[in-house]
Each structure stands twice: as C-alpha cells, then as structure tokens.
Design a protein around this motif. Structure first.
Motif: not given
Ligand code: 13P
Ligand code: SF4
Length: 314
Positions: A185-199, A262-264
């Motif tokens: 989801t948009r939320d699950s991917i936004l979260k991981i982007k925040e954690e790994f902004p360089e990736a 994913t969200d889960r």
C-alpha cells in the motif's frame, strides 16, 4: 530451508535424476532458495518461455506455477513437462476464466477486440487471444498492435494501466489482480522509504497505481536484476514477491535488498509459488508426474499468440 545432510542428499539425488532423465530444471524468480539453487535457469516469465522453447532436454521440470508449466508445453509439445505441484495456481489466472472471456467477446463483437493477454492466464484464455505479453515485454507488445484496433487487455488491470501510462494507447482492461502485489500500500511503502531514504524503490507493475507512483523504477523481475546491477546505489527496496530477494542477493552479493512490506507483513509471499518444495521436485523427476497434458487443438490455438509474442519481443 537450512542445509542439512538430508537436503544435501536430496539435492544430490535431484541432480542424479536430472542426468538420468536428460531433464532441465527451470525455476521462476519467486521460488524458494533451495529450488533456485538447484535449477539450471532462474528467471522471469519471458526468459523461462524462451528457455522452454529452446531446450534440448527431453524433460522440463518446471518450478513455478501451473500456467508457466502449461506455457512450456504449449511452446514445446514434444517434451515431457512435469511440475512439482499441479495445484500451484495464480490469482490472476483465476480472475479471468476462459468461458467468461469467451462470453464477453461474444457480447462485444462490435468492438472487434484485439486481445492482449498477460501470460498469467490459462491455456483457454491464451487460445482466445491475439498476442501474449509478460511484464517484461508488455509495452513493446502493445506498441506492435495495429493502431486501428481496439485493445482488450486481460487479466491484470494494474499491469494494463501501467502499459497505458507508458504507451499512451487506450485499452479496455479486464478487472483482475494479483493478490500478492495489491497487498503493498501507499502507507506501507511510505514507511519503508522513511526508514531507508537512500534506497531506490523498485516495484513490479502488478502493484497498484498508488504504489507505482512511489517507485523509482517499475519493471519485471528480470529487469530488477539489471536495474540494481547498473544503479550506483548500495541498497534497494524491492516491492514484489519475497523469492526475488534471493535471486538479487545471489547475483549482487555486495548490495543490500530490503523487502517491500505490506500493512500486515515485513515481506510478501505468493502462496502458490511457495507450494513447491525440494521434496516435490525430487518426486516429479523420479515419477515424471504430475505431467502437463493438453488437448492438441487447444494447444495449437494457444501457441499462435505465444509465438507472436516471442517474435515481437526479439
Ligand atoms: P515476471 O514475469 O516479472 O517474472 O512476473 C511473473 C509474476 O507472476 C509476477 O507476479
Ligand atoms: Fe500469480 Fe501473483 Fe503469485 Fe505471480 S505473485 S504467480 S501473479 S498470484
């Protein structure tokens, strides 16, 4: 799977049987690590189709899902095609039953549709289609379709929408989806982007529009390997089925691959792809069962759009 004496013996016996049967083991990028490691070729649907067509082996042991093994039989009918688990299906294939497509085409005869079918579909659907595509060549295939024809794209609405964005070509879309890729989801991917902004984020085109918008690259599983190899970044977020991570780590051991969550869950597994095990692969090489068989007339009809795809994507 951890390496135990038992699994080493199983691998040794798989290799013995493979030689005895003059078999080739083809595996999709989503297969478990142990199967990828014993396979002769690991790749995406397009690469696997070429391998199946061009092999000199007598037996093709196809580790993927049913429609992939069926495709191997369609393009190379002289071979014995076996698969570890004949019940390994695909939610996209399920979303477009042949009789439903047949009725739809009958109802909309006035549209004179040119049917482009994503390879994740049954032999029956392939037989009703004009050309097949994979995620690796879908843009190229649609660009080849005569400009005066209305296109019906089946069965994946997300892949179809992405192809429309890339080509600017309007198409009518069958409303099927991959149950794995729509879990991102948009939320699950936004979260991981925040954690790994360089990736950089690399996503499969079966993902939804909201997820594709967040991706740095949208491509097939094989193109993910090429993209990550040539990109200077050290870490990548991989938004597709979890088996892909093994393929990438094996090819590019000096880089880091982070599963798209994913969200889960922290990563996404396809329950169909994961039905195959080393034990089942061993059994199918030993017994040459389950085996892919198809009525000759259906096979011949389904071969036409598949060969057209192979020709157009050279
Ligand atoms: P690829 O053709 O990119 O390997 O994708 C196949 C598939 O089943 C994706 O879910
Ligand atoms: Fe089908 Fe999705 Fe599994 Fe691919 S990941 S085989 S499209 S259910």
């Amino acid at each position: 799977m951890t390496t135990t004496l038992e699994s080493v013996d199983l691998v040794a016996d798989i290799l013995r049987l493979k030689k005895e049967r003059n078999a080739v083991i083809l595996a999709h990028n989503y297969q478990i690590k142990a199967i990828q490691d014993v396979a002769d070729y690991v790749g995406d649907s397009l690469g696997l189709s070429y391998q199946a067509k061009e092999t000199n082996a007598d037996v093709i042991a196809f580790c993927g899902v049913h429609f992939m093994a069926e495709t191997a039989k369609i393009v190379n009918p002289e071979k014995i095609v076996v698969l570890p688990d004949k019940d390994a299906g695909c939610s996209l294939e399920e979303s477009c039953p042949g009789p439903e497509l047949e009725a739809f085409l009958e109802k909309h005869r006035d549209k004179n549709y040119y049917v482009v079918a994503y390879i994740n579909c049954s032999g029956h659907v392939k037989a009703l289609s004009d050309v097949i595509c994979t995620s690796g060549n879908a843009v190229r295939i649609v660009e080849h379709v005569p400009a005066d024809r209305n296109i019906l794209f089946v069965p994946d609405a997300n892949l179809g929408a992405w192809v429309m964005e890339q080509t600017g070509r309007p198409m009518d879309l069958w409303q099927g989806a991959c149950y794995v890729h729509v879990e991102f989801t948009r939320d699950s991917i936004l979260k991981i982007k925040e954690e790994f902004p360089e990736a950089p984020v690399v996503a499969h085109p079966e993902c939804t529009f909201a997820v594709r918008l967040l991706a740095d690259e949208v491509c097939s599983t094989e193109k993910m390997v090429q993209y990550c190899r040539s990109h200077p970044a050290q870490s990548f977020v991989i938004v597709t089925e979890s088996g892909m991570l093994h393929r990438l780590r094996r090819e590019l051991p000096h880089k880091t691959f982070i599963p798209g969550p994913t969200d889960r869950c922290a990563c996404a597994d396809c329950r169909f792809m994961k039905m195959n095990t080393l034990e089942k692969l061993h059994r199918c090489l030993d017994t040459l069962q389950p085996r892919l068989e198809m009525p000759a007339a259906l096979r011949q009809r389904a071969e036409i759009p598949l060969l057209r795809m192979l020709e157009w994507s050279r």
